[in-house]
Structure formats: structure tokens, C-alpha cells
Design an enzyme around this catalytic site. Structure first.
Site, short mmCIF file in Angstrom:
data_model
loop_
_atom_site.label_atom_id
_atom_site.label_comp_id
_atom_site.label_asym_id
_atom_site.label_seq_id
_atom_site.Cartn_x
_atom_site.Cartn_y
_atom_site.Cartn_z
N ARG A 293 -22.12 -1.88 0.37
CA ARG A 293 -21.46 -3.18 0.51
C ARG A 293 -21.89 -3.93 1.78
O ARG A 293 -22.08 -3.36 2.84
CB ARG A 293 -19.95 -2.99 0.54
CG ARG A 293 -19.20 -4.27 0.91
CD ARG A 293 -17.76 -4.23 0.59
NE ARG A 293 -17.04 -3.18 1.28
CZ ARG A 293 -15.75 -2.95 1.08
NH1 ARG A 293 -15.08 -3.67 0.21
NH2 ARG A 293 -15.16 -1.97 1.73
N ARG B 122 0.82 -1.21 0.00
CA ARG B 122 0.00 0.00 0.00
C ARG B 122 0.85 1.26 0.00
O ARG B 122 0.32 2.35 0.01
CB ARG B 122 -0.85 0.00 1.26
CG ARG B 122 -2.33 -0.26 0.96
CD ARG B 122 -3.07 -0.25 2.28
NE ARG B 122 -4.47 -0.05 2.12
CZ ARG B 122 -5.36 -1.00 1.93
NH1 ARG B 122 -4.97 -2.24 1.78
NH2 ARG B 122 -6.63 -0.70 1.87
N ARG C 244 -9.77 7.03 3.66
CA ARG C 244 -9.15 5.90 2.95
C ARG C 244 -8.80 6.28 1.51
O ARG C 244 -7.77 5.88 0.99
CB ARG C 244 -10.09 4.69 2.97
CG ARG C 244 -10.12 3.99 4.34
CD ARG C 244 -11.36 3.13 4.53
NE ARG C 244 -11.46 2.03 3.61
CZ ARG C 244 -12.60 1.39 3.33
NH1 ARG C 244 -13.73 1.76 3.93
NH2 ARG C 244 -12.61 0.40 2.48
#
Ligand code: AP5
Length: 235
Positions: A148, A109, A192
Site C-alpha cells: 500500500r 473498534r 493490528r
């Protein structure tokens, strides 16, 4: 030297050609569909799926100081320490499930993680050979993440509109309840996404320069995205 020794060891153990022919990363922002595609790719290509997000969510459930610390980090949307995820990935790459190949989801990441991974894999004479970038616009990601639902133990993912379960909030395969992730809310998602653009997106040019980046339009239907990714896994 490490390359030569690794090749000789694999030759002697009879694993020379088949072993780990797919050594891949699924790279993309939160909600891009990496987890959704990983389940199909694993089934079709027999390789392991290592999701640092799934593994960290399992640690976060533990009743321990580390579990509590990880749970707090996940719910804030910040990244956990590089050393923790590097340790988890290296340990899992050695597992039997990964002997035919692997796909990493959510790792690396940032550049530190990418460089550590390279160092480790080159030392094993198994450098990465396939990085799939999921291209999705931010506004679509917000829509996907807010709808989600997940089945925690398997990592199966559903969506209220795009991929609803047969029975409301229930996993199609096991009949167990689905849940919403605590970090799937607008405030944490915004953080995020910022982290993705600042720290993870630079990996696109990092892998492009190595000649192993393949970009896929991940705004198409899940079936079409799978078709486009599969081409790169068959090579
Ligand atoms: P992680 O679990 O890795 O989360 P993420 O990268 O933010 O990715 P997501 O799981 O949110 O998205 P996805 O791309 O898998 O999308 P999905 O397939 O579910 O990480 C969580 C946290 O852990 C991080 O914030 C960090 O704190 C920590 N962490 C993890 N790795 C770390 C690391 N290496 N270093 C440090 N910290 C780390 O799809 C999303 C939705 O869209 C679903 O509802 C799905 O049904 C739907 N959908 C999917 N594809 C389509 C499509 N084609 N069309 C329409 N809908 C679709």
C-alpha cells in the site's frame, strides 16, 4: 422522548425526510479496502466519510504532547483511548458535510465505542441503519498492506500491484508524493490483526443482532466490491 423531540425539531426545520438517510459503518480488518471504497461511496452518495485513522494521523503530525502520544500509539499498532476517538467522532458528526448522511471507517473498534456511538445517535434520533462488513482472509490482508501507498492529505490509496499510480510514488490527481504508512510493516500488522480479531470482530454479531449487518465479499476486484456495497447504500 428524545426520539419524539428530535423528530419534531427536524420537521420544523424542514429537513424531515432527506436528512441523514444513510447512517453507516464500514467494518473490517486492516487492509480490507474500507478507505478505498469510502472515496467512491462519498462521491456517489454525497455523504461524509469519517475515518478515525486519517484524523488520528493528522493529530500525530502536530507538534504537541498529544500529537507525540498519538504518533507513538499508531506506530505500535495499539488502539488510542476510547475517549479520544469518541470525542473526535461526535464533533465531526455535527459538521455540515455530514448532513445527508455519514459513513464511519475505523470506528467503532470495540464494544465500548459501539455502545457509546449507539447512545449518542439514539439521543439524536438517528440510529445506525447500515453496517457493511468487509470479509477478507488474513493472508490477503498481508499482501494488500505490504504494497500500500497513500496520498496523505486526501486519503487516496494505491497499491504496487493491484492499483498502481500512473507515475511511481506520485498521486494521480495532485502530482504530490505518495508515502508508506509507518504501521504498514509485518510486525505491527500482525498486532493490528490480533487486535481486530480480539476487539473489533465481536462487533459483527453485535450489529447482526440489531438486524443492520450486511456482509460483502471484499476479496473481489475493487469495482465488484463497490457494486455489491452500493446495493446496500441505495436501500
Ligand atoms: P486505520 O487507519 O483505521 O487502519 P485500519 O483499520 O488498520 O485500516 P486500513 O486503513 O489499514 O485499511 P483499509 O480497510 O482502509 O484498506 P485500504 O482501502 O487502504 O487505523 C490506524 C490506527 O489508528 C489503528 O491501528 C489505531 O492505532 C488507530 N485507530 C483508528 N481508529 C481507532 C479507534 N476507533 N479506536 C482506537 N484507535 C484507533 O486498502 C488496503 C490496500 O489494498 C490498498 O493498497 C488498496 O489499494 C488495496 N485494495 C483495496 N481494495 C482492494 C481490492 N478489492 N483488491 C485488491 N487490492 C485492494
Amino acid at each position: 422522548m428524545a426520539t419524539f423531540v428530535g423528530a419534531v425539531k427536524r420537521y420544523l426545520s424542514g429537513e424531515a425526510e432527506q436528512r441523514r438517510s444513510i447512517r453507516s459503518i464500514l467494518l473490517g480488518p486492516p487492509g480490507a479496502g474500507k478507505g478505498t471504497q469510502a472515496i467512491n461511496l462519498k462521491e456517489n452518495f454525497g455523504i461524509c466519510h469519517l475515518s478515525t485513522g486519517d484524523m488520528l494521523r493528522a493529530i500525530a503530525k502536530e507538534d504537541s504532547p498529544l500529537g507525540k502520544k498519538v504518533a507513538n500509539t499508531l506506530s505500535s499498532g495499539e488502539l488510542v483511548t476510547d475517549s479520544l476517538v469518541i470525542e473526535i467522532i461526535e464533533a465531526n458528526l455535527q459538521s455540515e458535510a455530514c448532513k445527508l448522511g455519514f459513513m464511519l471507517d475505523g470506528f467503532p473498534r470495540n464494544l465500548v465505542q459501539a455502545e457509546k456511538l449507539d447512545e449518542y445517535l439514539v439521543g439524536q434520533d438517528e440510529p445506525l441503519n447500515n453496517v457493511v462488513e468487509f470479509k477478507v482472509k488474513d493472508d490477503i490482508l498481508v499482501e494488500r498492506i505490504s504494497g500500500r501507498m497513500i496520498h496523505q492529505s486526501s486519503g487516496r490509496t494505491y497499491h504496487e500491484v493491484f492499483a498502481p499510480p500512473k507515475v511511481e510514488m506520485t498521486d494521480d490527481v495532485t502530482g504530490e508524493p505518495l508515502m508508506k504508512r509507518p504501521d504498514d510493516n509485518p510486525t505491527v500488522l500482525s498486532r493490528r490483526l490480533d487486535i481486530y480479531h480480539e476487539q473489533t470482530a465481536p462487533l459483527i454479531s453485535f450489529y447482526e443482532k440489531k438486524g443492520i449487518l450486511r456482509s460483502v465479499d471484499a476479496m473481489q476486484s475493487p469495482e465488484k466490491v463497490f457494486e455489491d456495497i452500493s446495493v446496500h447504500f441505495k436501500q
